[in-house]
Design an enzyme around this catalytic site. Structure first.
Site, PDB file in Angstrom:
ATOM      1  N   GLU A 139       0.810  -1.217   0.000  1.00  0.00           N
ATOM      2  CA  GLU A 139       0.000   0.000   0.000  1.00  0.00           C
ATOM      3  C   GLU A 139       0.845   1.269   0.000  1.00  0.00           C
ATOM      4  O   GLU A 139       0.438   2.291  -0.570  1.00  0.00           O
ATOM      5  CB  GLU A 139      -0.950   0.005   1.208  1.00  0.00           C
ATOM      6  CG  GLU A 139      -2.051  -1.040   1.150  1.00  0.00           C
ATOM      7  CD  GLU A 139      -1.655  -2.383   1.746  1.00  0.00           C
ATOM      8  OE1 GLU A 139      -2.536  -3.256   1.865  1.00  0.00           O
ATOM      9  OE2 GLU A 139      -0.455  -2.540   2.100  1.00  0.00           O
ATOM     10  N   GLN A 198      -9.147  -6.421  11.906  1.00  0.00           N
ATOM     11  CA  GLN A 198      -8.572  -5.391  11.045  1.00  0.00           C
ATOM     12  C   GLN A 198      -9.233  -4.024  11.226  1.00  0.00           C
ATOM     13  O   GLN A 198      -9.239  -3.197  10.321  1.00  0.00           O
ATOM     14  CB  GLN A 198      -8.611  -5.820   9.570  1.00  0.00           C
ATOM     15  CG  GLN A 198      -7.674  -6.992   9.286  1.00  0.00           C
ATOM     16  CD  GLN A 198      -7.463  -7.264   7.819  1.00  0.00           C
ATOM     17  OE1 GLN A 198      -8.318  -6.941   6.979  1.00  0.00           O
ATOM     18  NE2 GLN A 198      -6.332  -7.863   7.480  1.00  0.00           N
ATOM     19  N   LYS A 245     -17.678  -0.615   5.687  1.00  0.00           N
ATOM     20  CA  LYS A 245     -18.166  -1.666   4.795  1.00  0.00           C
ATOM     21  C   LYS A 245     -19.689  -1.663   4.741  1.00  0.00           C
ATOM     22  O   LYS A 245     -20.279  -1.957   3.687  1.00  0.00           O
ATOM     23  CB  LYS A 245     -17.642  -3.034   5.247  1.00  0.00           C
ATOM     24  CG  LYS A 245     -17.844  -4.127   4.208  1.00  0.00           C
ATOM     25  CD  LYS A 245     -17.107  -5.400   4.594  1.00  0.00           C
ATOM     26  CE  LYS A 245     -17.250  -6.472   3.502  1.00  0.00           C
ATOM     27  NZ  LYS A 245     -16.515  -7.712   3.859  1.00  0.00           N
TER      28      LYS A 245
END
Length: 599
Positions: free
Chosen positions: A67, A130, A179
């Site tokens: 990333e 996470q 999400k």
């Protein structure tokens, strides 16, 4: 710096786009409407809906191997083109791996939008798998950030992020999307209504202040234009050239501004600061007026701050009022977009010269020209018989000088700005404020994507290269044929130089064992082959030109040219940290003499 653009508008104007879709699709549709062509990213669980939406998008997504590489690639595209760079990552470690790039973009005022996935809204605060508070973690490192938990907010927040990134003082903006919001059904409406109360960056400077600045310029006998990165961000290079031609005032350009004013112009004295040229450093120290254009008086330029340019008055032009007086007291402030500010100066200076007289800079230039003739940028051949890195980079500049150049950070970075003539804005893509090792390869990748018709070279060191060279896989698989000039001195060169000068040659943990007479771990040519790139090793000066020419002829894959050079080469001139710029060293134990030559 960059002007405040008008708010983003839909391509279909005056029609309004209304679609029923998901939050994830709304993110991608918003980027499409904003004209984003490329996203650099890496998927993960909390970003899966976003990646599913990308699957059918017109936007090119480039899958990086880390990333951090996505962030630096987006920076490379932004710096070299002036556009907004966009990168994407998942939650947790995916998002935290972007932090270095956000820091880098923030310190160098690079327009960047980073989009990260986040755990579902109901899971925030539960230490879910996470989960990371990336908004909190990056708060001091970004221009602004958004946490989106409602899909209906997405178009407005994305439009605002893009607008914030590129307007006023450019910088990175983080958009963290849960999400649950990505999966939620919503109505996509474009253009959205942006809500940015209190955000009104000023683009035009005060006419009264401009006239006062013009008066001061007319009265100065030893003026200097101190040009910073704002000249690149605002693309004010043409206006700057006109201003210099009108006034005849010498120019120094910081590392972040290299290329804003061409090295080939006789008014250019080079880069100021710690590893600046003697004429540039001395010009600032002896000046009676510093006209700072999009610069921030950072410590690498000023040296010991209370002894910097002691006799100079200061005109400071910048888009960010927080910079005025932050490090150096200012006599006149010019708040606004730099391009518009220079235009205003160009309009007012002729009247000031007519009213107050045109300054005679003959003696000033006589002194500066003596400095330039007496203390040119140069180097000595290493005593160990190995190749000189300065020679390698000077030949690269001679044979590939119209290329775009990215760098890692260290000695090779300083030699690149010294020995490659920079002629246009965005030609040098490098990490300045943060000094980020590993920046070079992914930044070159982004620059090549943004400038497909230009040759892009990354000048890297063996230390920096090993931090992000996995992005060669990204380049090879995505047909991004960058070229790497690997300056392999088998050490962390800049740290080694300081150990040599200030720690009695105690080289503690700076030997990397990659070069001549070592175990050569890794073997960079074998590594290049493993990535299906073309590898060339050069160990003799007489082979340098042929290797560069060969690399220039290969455009179907990345090329890694390993130049095995001496570890004993040093970057000169140098102002040791914490001392006055008057103590600049032209070489070891050699200080320029200029007091007796002072005009």
């Amino acid at each position: 710096m960059a002007p405040a653009p008008t708010p983003p508008k839909a391509k279909q104007e005056p029609s309004t786009v209304r679609e029923t879709t998901t939050g994830a699709r709304a993110v991608i549709r918003s980027l499409e409407e904003l004209g984003v062509k490329t996203i650099f990213g890496l998927p993960g669980g909390a970003a899966l809906p976003l990646y599913d939406a990308i699957f059918e998008s017109s936007i090119r997504h480039i899958l990086v191997r880390h990333e951090q590489g996505a962030g630096h690639a987006a920076e490379g595209l932004a710096v070299s083109t002036g556009e907004v760079g966009v990168c994407m990552a998942t939650s947790g470690p995916g998002a935290s791996n972007l932090v270095t790039a956000l820091l880098d973009a923030n310190l160098d005022s690079v327009p960047l939008v980073a989009i990260t996935g986040q755990v579902g809204a109901s899971l925030i605060g539960t230490d879910a798998f996470q989960e990371a508070d990336i908004i909190g973690a990056t708060f001091p490192l970004v221009k602004h950030s958004f946490l989106i938990t409602d899909a209906n907010e997405i178009p407005a927040r994305i439009a605002e992020a893009y607008h914030l990134a590129r307007s006023g003082r450019p910088g990175p903006v983080l958009v963290d999307v849960t999400k649950s919001a990505q999966n939620e059904e919503c109505e996509f409406v474009w253009p959205p209504k942006m809500e940015l109360p209190g955000y009104l960056p000023q683009s035009k400077p005060s006419l009264r202040q401009v006239r006062e600045a013009a008066r001061m310029i007319a009265g100065a006998s030893k003026p200097v234009f101190y040009v910073g990165g704002g000249a690149i961000r605002s693309r004010a290079h043409e206006e700057l050239a006109d201003l210099v031609e009108m006034t005849g005032i010498p120019v120094v350009t910081t590392l972040n501004a290299r290329g804003a004013f061409p090295d080939s112009d006789r008014h250019h004295l080079g880069m100021p600061g710690m590893h600046g040229t003697v004429p540039a450093v001395v010009a600032l120290q002896k000046s009676d007026l510093i006209i700072a254009l999009g610069a921030r008086f950072d410590d690498r330029v000023t040296g010991k701050l209370d002894e910097f340019a002691p006799e100079a008055k200061v005109i400071h032009a910048d888009i960010d009022p927080a910079e005025f007086g932050k490090n150096r007291a200012v006599d006149v402030t010019l708040l606004g977009d730099l391009r518009l500010t220079i235009d205003a100066l160009i309009d007012e200076i002729p009247d000031a010269f007519e009213q107050y007289g045109t300054p005679d800079l003959t003696q000033w230039w006589d002194f500066l020209d003596r400095m330039r003739e007496t203390y040119p940028v140069g180097y000595e051949e290493p005593e160990d018989g190995l190749m000189s890195p300065q020679y390698v980079i000077s030949r690269l500049g001679a044979l590939a000088g119209d290329s775009i150049f990215s760098t890692g950070v260290g000695q090779h970075q300083m030699w690149a700005q010294q020995f490659i003539p920079m002629q246009f804005p965005g030609q040098l893509v490098t990490s300045c404020g943060a000094g980020t090792m590993g920046y070079g390869v992914p930044a070159a990748m982004g620059a090549k994507v943004g400038n497909p018709d230009k040759t892009v070279w990354c000048i890297d060191g063996d230390g920096s290269f090993q931090m992000t060279n996995q992005e060669l896989a990204t380049c090879r698989l995505n047909d991004i044929p960058i070229k790497i000039a690997l300056i392999n001195n088998s050490s962390l060169g800049m740290v080694r130089q300081w150990q040599n000068l200030f720690y009695d040659g105690r080289f503690s943990h700076t030997d990397l064992n990659t070069g001549y007479g070592t175990r050569r771990i890794p073997d960079f040519i074998k590594m290049a082959g493993a990535y299906d790139c073309h590898g060339i090793r050069v160990e003799r000066p007489e082979d340098v030109d042929a290797a560069i020419t060969e690399a220039m002829s290969i455009n179907d894959r990345p090329v890694v040219v390993e130049f095995v050079v001496s570890p004993d080469a040093m970057v000169w001139p140098m102002v040791p940290a914490g001392v006055s710029n008057d103590d600049i060293l032209y070489a070891r134990d050699m200080r320029p003499k200029h007091e007796e030559e002072q005009a």
